[in-house]
Design a protein around this motif. Structure first.
Motif, PDB file in Angstrom:
ATOM      1  N   MET A 280       0.839  -1.187  -0.055  1.00 40.52           N
ATOM      2  CA  MET A 280       0.083  -0.090  -0.043  1.00 40.52           C
ATOM      3  C   MET A 280       1.015   1.260  -0.003  1.00 40.52           C
ATOM      4  SD  MET A 280      -3.052   0.610  -0.405  1.00 40.52           S
ATOM      5  CE  MET A 280      -3.632  -0.899  -0.263  1.00 40.52           C
ATOM      6  N   SER A 281       2.021   1.203   0.592  1.00 40.86           N
ATOM      7  CA  SER A 281       2.839   2.386   0.607  1.00 40.86           C
ATOM      8  C   SER A 281       3.499   2.604  -0.733  1.00 40.86           C
ATOM      9  CB  SER A 281       4.075   2.050   1.663  1.00 40.86           C
ATOM     10  OG  SER A 281       5.091   3.052   1.631  1.00 40.86           O
ATOM     11  N   LEU A 282       3.708   1.639  -1.673  1.00 43.03           N
ATOM     12  CA  LEU A 282       4.219   1.559  -2.813  1.00 43.03           C
ATOM     13  C   LEU A 282       3.028   2.380  -3.697  1.00 43.03           C
ATOM     14  CD1 LEU A 282       6.536   0.956  -4.764  1.00 43.03           C
ATOM     15  CD2 LEU A 282       5.727  -1.370  -5.304  1.00 43.03           C
ATOM     16  N   VAL A 283       1.814   1.617  -3.596  1.00 38.42           N
ATOM     17  CA  VAL A 283       0.815   2.112  -4.388  1.00 38.42           C
ATOM     18  C   VAL A 283       0.534   3.687  -4.204  1.00 38.42           C
ATOM     19  CG1 VAL A 283      -1.562   1.810  -4.763  1.00 38.42           C
ATOM     20  CG2 VAL A 283      -0.279  -0.131  -4.409  1.00 38.42           C
ATOM     21  N   VAL A 284       0.313   4.014  -2.949  1.00 38.37           N
ATOM     22  CA  VAL A 284      -0.125   5.292  -2.715  1.00 38.37           C
ATOM     23  C   VAL A 284       1.128   6.437  -3.094  1.00 38.37           C
ATOM     24  CG1 VAL A 284      -0.365   7.057  -0.818  1.00 38.37           C
ATOM     25  CG2 VAL A 284      -1.535   4.850  -0.847  1.00 38.37           C
ATOM     26  N   TRP A 285       2.314   6.130  -2.721  1.00 38.36           N
ATOM     27  CA  TRP A 285       3.443   7.056  -2.963  1.00 38.36           C
ATOM     28  C   TRP A 285       3.926   7.170  -4.398  1.00 38.36           C
ATOM     29  CZ3 TRP A 285       5.570  10.868  -0.056  1.00 38.36           C
ATOM     30  CH2 TRP A 285       4.970  10.990   1.226  1.00 38.36           C
ATOM     31  N   SER A 286       3.836   6.085  -5.112  1.00 36.22           N
ATOM     32  CA  SER A 286       4.042   6.049  -6.566  1.00 36.22           C
ATOM     33  C   SER A 286       2.977   6.782  -7.302  1.00 36.22           C
ATOM     34  CB  SER A 286       4.186   4.435  -7.046  1.00 36.22           C
ATOM     35  OG  SER A 286       2.766   3.858  -7.022  1.00 36.22           O
ATOM     36  N   ALA A 287       1.805   7.112  -6.824  1.00 40.58           N
ATOM     37  CA  ALA A 287       0.789   7.643  -7.421  1.00 40.58           C
ATOM     38  C   ALA A 287       0.873   9.028  -7.496  1.00 40.58           C
ATOM     39  CB  ALA A 287      -0.637   7.169  -6.776  1.00 40.58           C
ATOM     40  N   LEU A 288       1.881   9.654  -6.759  1.00 40.19           N
ATOM     41  CA  LEU A 288       2.496  10.894  -6.796  1.00 40.19           C
ATOM     42  C   LEU A 288       3.062  11.340  -8.157  1.00 40.19           C
ATOM     43  CD1 LEU A 288       3.610  12.050  -3.289  1.00 40.19           C
ATOM     44  CD2 LEU A 288       1.670  12.974  -4.552  1.00 40.19           C
ATOM     45  N   ILE A 289       3.807  10.095  -8.630  1.00 39.19           N
ATOM     46  CA  ILE A 289       4.776  10.278  -9.648  1.00 39.19           C
ATOM     47  C   ILE A 289       3.975  10.864 -11.093  1.00 39.19           C
ATOM     48  CG2 ILE A 289       6.202   9.124 -11.369  1.00 39.19           C
ATOM     49  CD1 ILE A 289       7.174   9.583  -8.394  1.00 39.19           C
ATOM     50  N   PRO A 290       2.879  10.226 -11.449  1.00 40.57           N
ATOM     51  CA  PRO A 290       2.187  10.372 -12.804  1.00 40.57           C
ATOM     52  C   PRO A 290       1.203  11.719 -12.702  1.00 40.57           C
ATOM     53  CG  PRO A 290       1.099   8.706 -11.674  1.00 40.57           C
ATOM     54  CD  PRO A 290       2.119   8.937 -10.861  1.00 40.57           C
ATOM     55  N   VAL A 291       1.289  12.302 -11.552  1.00 44.94           N
ATOM     56  CA  VAL A 291       0.258  13.359 -11.459  1.00 44.94           C
ATOM     57  C   VAL A 291       0.821  14.725 -12.324  1.00 44.94           C
ATOM     58  CG1 VAL A 291      -1.105  15.054 -10.000  1.00 44.94           C
ATOM     59  CG2 VAL A 291      -0.852  12.598  -9.484  1.00 44.94           C
ATOM     60  N   GLY A 292       2.052  14.916 -11.854  1.00 45.72           N
ATOM     61  CA  GLY A 292       2.571  16.238 -12.650  1.00 45.72           C
ATOM     62  C   GLY A 292       2.910  15.987 -14.275  1.00 45.72           C
ATOM     63  N   PRO A 293       3.211  14.621 -14.718  1.00 42.78           N
ATOM     64  CA  PRO A 293       3.177  14.625 -16.035  1.00 42.78           C
ATOM     65  C   PRO A 293       1.827  14.393 -16.775  1.00 42.78           C
ATOM     66  CG  PRO A 293       4.702  12.933 -15.137  1.00 42.78           C
ATOM     67  CD  PRO A 293       3.801  13.787 -13.918  1.00 42.78           C
ATOM     68  N   PHE A 294       0.551  14.007 -16.009  1.00 42.98           N
ATOM     69  CA  PHE A 294      -0.520  14.141 -16.759  1.00 42.98           C
ATOM     70  C   PHE A 294      -1.154  15.462 -16.824  1.00 42.98           C
ATOM     71  CE2 PHE A 294      -1.393   9.425 -15.496  1.00 42.98           C
ATOM     72  CZ  PHE A 294      -1.534   9.002 -16.694  1.00 42.98           C
TER      73      PHE A 294
END
Length: 301
Positions: free
Chosen positions: A177-191
């Motif tokens: 869950m830590s990986l899923v939640v924190w990795s979700a921050l990565i694509p927000v900027g590019p999107f």
């Protein structure tokens, strides 16, 4: 795989199968890159304030977020927005199982046995049957070389994300869950950047000001059910089993996708589609359980 884990995998398969219908609904009133940005923003916020960041190198976290999140859904949302039918998109995207198996063999030295290859070949026949019934999934209206290539690119990104997840978990115990939640921050900027560049400020403002209830519900489903629960469970299974045990199960997703598209979007099913679904299930059984089959022993005189 234990019965409990198999049931969890099946729950994820149902969630991901219906996911394609929800994407189609969400894209009715919102452009694809903005929809994807809001999806992953909801995954990350406010969860990052309650979930500790994973103890993994930033480069691996970034690679995971850019492949399984940004790459996969940028291509997939764009393909569906350009007319790719929901049912067929759920089918073509499952090429990720093949990409995952191939990348696992090339990069992680995982062995491919006869029943893995046989299962893939049989399942590919079922996928071919489904793909050739254009009238059943209304494929002729939206399937082009562009939308097919975009969906295949999405499946490749998913496969790369699976391998990245495997490498991360091998280098240490990381809460899924830590990986899923924190990795979700990565694509927000590019999107958001892609939305600004390709969809325009006017479309962004109009979509946010005039957002519909069905779009809000679609975002909730995409963020919390398909992403948080789906990838949380899927990542946990990949960390505890070989990729060839887990990845091929996703071949059932298009079966759920086409059935849900028929029920919720009015897409009709033909006998060939039903036959294709049965062939896919048979290929899956061979792939997963073929290793338990033993050749009959030769009786000596």
């Amino acid at each position: 795989m234990s019965v409990k884990d198999l049931l969890l995998a099946l729950c994820v398969i149902v969630a991901w199968g219906v996911n394609f219908v929800v994407i189609k609904v969400g894209l009715h009133d919102m452009p694809p890159f903005l929809l994807a940005a809001l999806r992953f923003a909801l995954v990350a916020l406010p969860a990052i304030f309650f979930v500790r960041p994973p103890k993994v190198p930033l480069r691996w976290l970034a690679l995971y977020g850019l492949t399984i999140s940004f790459g996969q859904f940028a291509f997939l949302f764009l393909a569906i927005n350009l007319g790719m039918p929901a049912g067929l998109a759920s089918l073509v995207l499952q090429a990720q199982a093949f990409f995952t198996l191939l990348l696992g063999a090339l990069l992680l030295a995982e062995k491919l046995r006869w029943h893995h290859i046989a299962g893939i070949v049989i399942a590919s026949g079922g996928m071919f049957l489904l793909a050739t019934t254009a009238h059943g999934v209304q494929a002729a209206s939206g399937v082009t070389i562009t939308t097919m290539l975009l969906t295949l690119a999405a499946s490749l990104c998913w496969g790369m994300g699976n391998i990245t997840n495997k490498v991360i978990m091998r280098n240490g115990s990381v809460p899924v869950m830590s990986l899923v939640v924190w990795s979700a921050l990565i694509p927000v900027g590019p999107f958001l950047l892609c939305s600004w560049l390709f969809e325009g400020q006017a479309a962004i403002v109009h979509s946010l000001v005039h957002i519909h209830l069905q779009t809000i519900l679609a975002l909730i489903y995409l963020a919390f059910i398909a992403t948080v629960l789906g990838y949380g469970i899927w990542g946990s299974l990949l960390s505890r089993y070989e990729t060839w045990r887990v990845a091929p199960l996703s071949l059932l997703v298009p079966v759920v996708g086409i059935l849900s598209a028929a029920l919720l979007l009015g897409e009709t099913l033909s006998m060939r589609q039903v036959g294709g679904a049965i062939v896919i299930v048979f290929g899956l059984v061979i792939n997963v359980f073929g290793g338990h089959l033993k050749r009959p022993r030769t009786v000596r005189a």
